[in-house]
Design a protein around this motif. Structure first.
Motif, PDB file in Angstrom:
ATOM      1  N   ASP A   1       0.822  -1.131   0.045  1.00  0.00           N
ATOM      2  CA  ASP A   1       0.014  -0.026  -0.240  1.00  0.00           C
ATOM      3  C   ASP A   1       0.662   1.381   0.095  1.00  0.00           C
ATOM      4  N   TRP A   2       2.039   1.371   0.519  1.00  0.00           N
ATOM      5  CA  TRP A   2       2.923   2.464   0.721  1.00  0.00           C
ATOM      6  C   TRP A   2       3.391   2.723  -0.712  1.00  0.00           C
ATOM      7  N   SER A   3       3.863   1.823  -1.478  1.00  0.00           N
ATOM      8  CA  SER A   3       4.325   2.172  -2.700  1.00  0.00           C
ATOM      9  C   SER A   3       3.016   2.433  -3.668  1.00  0.00           C
TER      10      SER A   3
ATOM     11  N   ARG B   1       8.589   4.505   5.937  1.00  0.00           N
ATOM     12  CA  ARG B   1       9.050   3.632   5.302  1.00  0.00           C
ATOM     13  C   ARG B   1      10.384   3.073   5.992  1.00  0.00           C
ATOM     14  N   TYR B   2      11.340   3.956   6.420  1.00  0.00           N
ATOM     15  CA  TYR B   2      12.647   3.602   6.753  1.00  0.00           C
ATOM     16  C   TYR B   2      12.838   3.958   8.008  1.00  0.00           C
ATOM     17  N   ALA B   3      11.891   4.574   8.895  1.00  0.00           N
ATOM     18  CA  ALA B   3      11.835   4.536  10.501  1.00  0.00           C
ATOM     19  C   ALA B   3      10.735   4.443  11.028  1.00  0.00           C
ATOM     20  N   PRO B   4      10.145   2.910  10.880  1.00  0.00           N
ATOM     21  CA  PRO B   4       8.783   2.947  11.254  1.00  0.00           C
ATOM     22  C   PRO B   4       8.657   2.737  12.547  1.00  0.00           C
ATOM     23  N   SER B   5       7.390   3.214  13.253  1.00  0.00           N
ATOM     24  CA  SER B   5       7.118   2.979  14.595  1.00  0.00           C
ATOM     25  C   SER B   5       6.987   1.578  15.001  1.00  0.00           C
ATOM     26  N   PRO B   6       7.357   0.966  16.229  1.00  0.00           N
ATOM     27  CA  PRO B   6       7.194  -0.351  16.572  1.00  0.00           C
ATOM     28  C   PRO B   6       5.484  -0.725  16.431  1.00  0.00           C
ATOM     29  N   GLY B   7       5.281  -1.844  15.907  1.00  0.00           N
ATOM     30  CA  GLY B   7       4.080  -2.410  16.022  1.00  0.00           C
ATOM     31  C   GLY B   7       3.482  -2.089  14.800  1.00  0.00           C
ATOM     32  N   ALA B   8       2.805  -3.405  14.135  1.00  0.00           N
ATOM     33  CA  ALA B   8       2.403  -3.324  12.771  1.00  0.00           C
ATOM     34  C   ALA B   8       0.832  -2.456  12.839  1.00  0.00           C
ATOM     35  N   ALA B   9       0.257  -2.628  13.923  1.00  0.00           N
ATOM     36  CA  ALA B   9      -1.114  -1.889  14.103  1.00  0.00           C
ATOM     37  C   ALA B   9      -0.793  -0.248  13.724  1.00  0.00           C
TER      38      ALA B   9
ATOM     39  N   GLN C   1       1.976   1.080  12.496  1.00  0.00           N
ATOM     40  CA  GLN C   1       2.174   1.445  11.338  1.00  0.00           C
ATOM     41  C   GLN C   1       0.805   1.701  10.227  1.00  0.00           C
ATOM     42  N   ALA C   2       0.319   0.732  10.340  1.00  0.00           N
ATOM     43  CA  ALA C   2      -0.993   0.702   9.643  1.00  0.00           C
ATOM     44  C   ALA C   2      -1.997   2.026   9.881  1.00  0.00           C
ATOM     45  N   ALA C   3      -2.033   2.442  11.056  1.00  0.00           N
ATOM     46  CA  ALA C   3      -2.868   3.574  11.288  1.00  0.00           C
ATOM     47  C   ALA C   3      -2.075   5.021  10.824  1.00  0.00           C
TER      48      ALA C   3
END
Length: 708
Positions: free
Chosen positions: A606-608, A664-672, A674-676
């Motif tokens: 989705d990011w790309s 993309r290159y310094a994401p926050s921890p946790g998949a949820a 990042q999705a938010a």
């Protein structure tokens, strides 16, 4: 002993180190030479001895050059070697065209081309020559063993071909082998479709054979003592499966497979009667139910079929078989129009209760009474003695029984090593001197005795008995089952089979016991390490698998193709149906391949997709970018373009692009989490498109017009 082992281990380690230290070109060349040697190895038994010796010398020469890094020979030396190869081929075959001469040239040219291996173009030539040389092995044999060896050769050539296209670094050969295996796996469905549905239209289908020299085995000329040599040959002559009610197999006493019938005798040699093939077929008289069976006949390069006695109706063979039509000679022998050069499937039915030949004496029977003048005087005297004892009116059946009784009670023995008898008195030697012999000694001596008593007699050669394979139920008849028996003419009955060997060795006929040739050193060693019953089971499994190969692959003829189409629902199948089915199969495979490739393509996240949407909109506004342009570089382009004309838009877009990069290159921890964040960035992009004041789209550039 330990010192020797340590020395050998050190030498192997040194060799491995030397091979590992070789440059890539040398390593790849050595591997390719090994593959070429494997491809050419089966040609040892089909080409002149000097051909493979010459090819081996060339390959070893090239291997030495690769191992030492020495320069390749110049063109003058190669021209000299080529001229020598051509001259030797001409001397051996008297031609440079045709199958045998052509294969010889392919072997030599492939080995010679390795001495020109300088560039990738030379390697490509070697690959294609190698594939052709691989196929040439099937000119001589289509056996399962040959096919397995050629599959290994194919994998070797494909590995070398893949490795030649891997130009960077020094990739391991295992990697190229995996790629070659994957390519082979992908091509297997296409190969199966072509095999099943490509029309087999005789005589175009198949490989013609111009080598019609007979193999070791039965012949139209039997020298007394020759059949004993066949006991040393354990090769398969034919395989047969009986189609009898309740799987009841016929008794041992009727398993006589008729081959050449011999009637002309010169004292040592029996020869076939040339008139028998030209005469009309006999009026065969049969009774009882026939035995139905399917037979797989190995290539004999002869024109006769060794069928179970006696076949009245013409056997069924696959449509388009290379042997052509068949006919029965006056001696019940079935003869094909052309030699049997491939495995032949025959469906036949035999009547074991039969009579044939004239019921009354005819002038033609006189030629079955002829004996060489002055030959075997003691055997003739024995015949006169028996006639005197039984009376002048004794029947042929009574004289026959008297001869058999002498064999039973006279101390005669059945052996593979009866000794060599020179001259015209072979029957005298058996009856009075050696008193031992193999089946042809006994049958020949008995026929001479019968002729000496004015009873028409002749020799029939063929096979008797066999071994039942417990794996697939087929009976295997080997060359070692070759046998010779006698036929005598009896008034009111015609020609009657008499097997005098049964009087000397009843177990030869009733219990399928064969004389075994002495084992060699290797066979004796194997028997000592592995149980004999285990070896027999392994051989039975191998022969069963090889039989299936012959039936499903070698004998997959046009008729079997049409039968397959009928089972698929075609009412009146033809070769056009085969072509349509082949086209549909290939099309379906291509569609499956395209779908699979499409599914295998990596899906974009989705990011790309979101960044691509922004890049596309900015390109319409005049900010150029490529798929490799990063979010930060795209933000710098926005600042340079709109910092003066649209500062608010430039600031908002630059901030959004930097946040995209940060996600993309310094994401926050946790998949949820990042999705938010991604959902928030997507919403900010929608707001920018709606609320921000964007510059107008730039018109698409028009192509330049050509000036006159």
């Amino acid at each position: 002993m330990n010192a020797v082992n340590m020395s050998s281990q050190e030498s192997r380690a040194t060799l491995r180190e030397k091979l590992a230290s070789l440059p890539r070109d040398a390593r790849d060349t050595l591997f390719l030479l090994a593959v070429v040697a494997w491809v050419l190895l089966p040609q040892v038994q089909h080409t002149p001895w000097w051909t493979c010796a010459f090819a081996a010398a060339l390959l070893l020469w090239r291997a030495r050059l690769a191992f030492t890094g020495a320069p390749l020979p110049d063109r003058l030396a190669l021209a000299g070697v080529l001229a020598l190869a051509l001259a030797a081929t001409w001397a051996s075959h008297k031609t440079l065209v045709g199958r045998d001469a052509g294969v010889t040239l392919v072997v030599l040219l492939l080995a010679l081309k390795t001495l020109e291996l300088r560039a990738r173009r030379d390697a490509m030539v070697i690959f294609f020559l190698g594939f052709f040389a691989l196929l040439s092995n099937f000119f001589y044999s289509q056996s399962l063993l040959t096919a397995l060896a050629m599959v290994a050769a194919l994998m070797g050539l494909l590995t070398a071909l893949v490795n030649a296209h891997m130009t960077a670094g020094k990739p391991p050969l295992a990697q190229a082998l995996r790629t070659a295996g994957w390519l082979t796996l992908c091509g297997t469905p296409i190969m199966l479709a072509l095999f099943l549905f490509f029309p087999r239209m005789a005589p175009l289908w198949g490989v013609p054979s111009d080598d019609l020299a007979g193999r070791s085995g039965l012949s139209e000329n039997m020298r007394v003592g020759d059949v004993a040599s066949l006991a040393l040959d354990d090769g398969v002559a034919l395989r047969i499966r009986f189609d009898t009610p309740g799987n009841a197999e016929p008794p041992a006493s009727v398993l006589y497979f008729r081959g050449p019938v011999l009637s002309q005798f010169d004292g040592r040699n029996w020869q076939a009667d040339p008139l028998a093939a030209a005469m009309e077929a006999p009026q065969l008289r049969v009774s009882g139910e026939p035995i139905r069976y399917q037979m797989l006949v190995e290539p004999s390069k002869r024109r006769w079929l060794t069928l179970l006695d006696a076949v009245r109706d013409e056997p069924a063979i696959p449509a388009g078989a290379s042997v052509g039509r068949m006919r029965m000679a006056s001696n019940l022998q079935w003869i094909t129009q052309r030699p049997i050069t491939d495995v032949l499937r025959v469906d036949a039915q035999s009547y074991t209760d039969f009579q044939y030949g004239p019921l009354r004496a005819t002038q033609d029977l006189q030629r079955y009474l002829q004996l060489p003048p002055g030959s075997n005087p003691r055997t003739r005297a024995l015949g006169q003695q028996i006639q005197a004892q039984l009376g002048e009116q004794a029947s042929a059946a009574a004289l026959m029984q008297a001869g058999l009784q002498r064999l039973r009670s006279g101390g005669y023995t059945y052996t593979l090593e009866p000794g060599v008898v020179d001259g015209l008195h072979t029957a005298d030697d058996f009856w009075f001197d050696s008193k031992q012999g193999f089946c042809e000694h006994i049958a020949s001596a008995f026929a001479v005795l019968m002729r000496g008593m004015d009873v028409p007699a002749r020799i029939v050669t063929g096979y008797q008995g066999g071994d039942r394979n417990s794996v697939d139920g087929y009976w295997t008849v080997r060359n070692s089952d070759a046998h010779a028996w006698t036929e005598i003419w009896v008034a009111g009955q015609g020609w009657t089979r008499v097997d005098p060997t049964g009087a000397v060795a009843p177990s030869r006929l009733g219990q399928f016991q064969r004389l075994q040739a002495p084992r060699g050193a290797l066979a004796a060693a194997m028997a000592g390490m592995v149980d004999v019953s285990t070896l027999e089971k392994i051989r039975a499994v191998w022969e069963a698998v090889n039989s299936r190969w012959n039936q499903w692959v070698i004998n997959y003829t046009q008729s079997r193709q049409l039968n397959l189409l009928q089972s698929l629902g075609f009412e009146a199948p033809s070769w056009t149906d085969l072509l349509r089915l082949l086209s549909g199969s290939l099309g379906a495979l291509a569609l499956i391949w395209l779908v699979w490739v499409r599914l295998r393509q990596p899906s974009r996240d989705d990011w790309s997709l979101l960044l691509d949407a922004a890049r596309t909109r900015l390109q319409r506004k005049g900010i150029a970018s490529t798929p490799a342009t990063s979010a930060r570089s795209l933000g710098l382009g926005v600042q340079q373009r709109w910092s003066q004309t649209a500062p608010e838009l430039a600031k908002a877009l630059s901030g959004w692009l930097l946040d995209m990069e940060r996600l993309r290159y310094a994401p926050s921890p946790g998949a949820a989490h990042q999705a938010a964040q991604l959902r928030a960035l997507r919403q900010r992009w929608r707001d920018l498109k709606k609320q921000a004041k964007w510059p107008p789209d730039l018109p698409a550039p028009t192509p330049p017009t050509a000036t006159p």
